[in-house]
Scaffold this active site. Sequence first.
Site, PDB file in Angstrom:
ATOM      1  N   CYS A  12       0.802  -1.229   0.000  1.00 33.27           N
ATOM      2  CA  CYS A  12       0.000   0.000   0.000  1.00 33.27           C
ATOM      3  C   CYS A  12       0.831   1.274   0.000  1.00 33.27           C
ATOM      4  O   CYS A  12       0.682   2.128  -0.888  1.00 33.27           O
ATOM      5  CB  CYS A  12      -0.935   0.001   1.204  1.00 33.27           C
ATOM      6  N   HIS A  59      -0.975   6.365   2.662  1.00 36.59           N
ATOM      7  CA  HIS A  59      -1.123   5.125   3.434  1.00 36.59           C
ATOM      8  C   HIS A  59      -1.913   5.307   4.729  1.00 36.59           C
ATOM      9  O   HIS A  59      -1.785   6.316   5.419  1.00 36.59           O
ATOM     10  CB  HIS A  59       0.244   4.531   3.769  1.00 36.59           C
TER      11      HIS A  59
END
Length: 591
Positions: free
Chosen positions: A131, A185
Amino acid sequence: MGEFSSPAARWWRTFTTVGDNAVSIVTRDRIRLGIRSPFLSHPRKPRCLAAAKIVFMKPHRVLVVFALLLALCSNVSAATPPRQNVLFLISDDLANLLAVSGDPRAKTPNLDRLAARGARFDLAYCTYPLCGPSRNSMLTGLYPNSTGVQSNGVLFRQTIPSHISLPQAFRHEGYLAVRVGKLFHYGVPGSIGTDGLDDPASWEIEFNPAGVDKLEEEPKIFSLAPGNYGSALSWYASPKSDEHHTDAKLAADAMWVLERAARHRDRPFFLALGFFRPHTPFVAPKDPYFGYYPEADMPVVRGIKEDQADIPLPALGSRKPEEEKLTDDLRRQAVQAYYASISFMDAQVGRVIGALDRLGLAENTIIVFTSDHGYHLGEHGLWKKQSLFEESARVPLLIVAPGISKPGAVVKAPVSHIDLYPTLAELTGVKAPTNLQGQSLVPMLKDATAQGRGWALTQVSRGGGGGGGGGGGGGKKKSAAAAVESKAGDRASRKGAALASSEPGGRIFGYTMRTPRWRYTEWGDEARHGRELYDHENDPKELTNLATVPSHARTVQELSRQLGTAVTASFPPSGKTPEVREGNWAPVLGR
């Protein structure tokens, strides 16, 4: 309202009063005439009206004046149309499992309809299947080797603080830049309802709602590692309906922003909406989404031991210890919950696109839909992400560019997330940094057969935090075959980590290049820890590694040379990855 006078003939003088959508003219003889027109909301209306010169006109023919003014202002409006809006939609941990992409199980009617409105990029790839690195790369237009972000706990401001992010570039040019949900994130589900690891300089407004999946239902979630809902496989069929869940609340907030934008069309918007599903925990309303996918019909991957026989050990290094607990029943439940989460997320996309259409914004709004990376559901004995196989590296990518993209177009050339920044900059005329490393996809939006760069590069690392996970969790007794396959994968993961510990810095870097036909992968410098070559024309599931087959030696040699060139170009001009600066960092808004 503002008033100004325009030049006039010796017989009379006109005075104009300009409102939001109207203009009135008063002649010397006190005759007032008015007209309303949508184009008069153009920001340059006073300038264009003032430029009109009346040579000779009697009051009863003043309507001709209006015709001249309308024609003049229409020309100006046509020459400088309002800037296009951007609706940027991103899902979390979504593999390319859409019905429109050919998946036989997925029920994704809203994304299918969105694909029919624009272009679907069939071979789109992330730059790093994790991610944080993927999102920082996509939103800066730079490879992870140039962002310095190669783990989840880092933001690009800690490595390249003066770089202008994608939404920040739009903000600099007067766009209303709004974030709803996860763009940079987040720890999921831990950071839901907060800003996560966000970049404040990228946004003017942020929304961070939290639903029952975060606030109420976590204790009810099943996890292979009890108490771990983010990095371990975990799921729950919620009795609560859509509107109670985080992703539905995100959609509602995005719709609120669109309603505001519809009322104030003088300012373009960059609205980024980041859904959390289908990231673990796979939580979605039981009715109807789990019902779409009967557990007994969910597939279980077989032949893992045979598949892994020709795979280099680092390629299997993303496996986590708790996955040893998976039985076939648990595998089916996990797949069911993952698909249910996809369909729930798809429904929220439909709500947002419906609002865009209802508010009359669609004709002037570019729409992007993608995911941060792909996802494994047991292929090669792997689950989740952080591999360089097709399932982990490939992402869905849909782009609707009004007046540019062709409805239902399918682009077959490989493309990358780093191509989105230069593409959106070109489509909107927004100034982009000169050091972007991607290509513009506008030629492909105009002509789906355009080839572009011809390949996509993805990287990952082993060791130094590049894999592993926590232990613990429940599960039923495994079958003998399942136990053998599970233990084989776990041994490979441990051996891969051991190999990494012998490398400088304790890390092995893997790079893979995807061309229209081939996937070629190297592990370590000069491929000292292994190579992989897969022929997608004959082996789309990447089950047979051809890297050591003599008849493919020339292909390996050519792709290795091409991969080396691409990897070198993924670094900044210094040739060194920027280092992470420890401690606090300050937002950077200026140009």
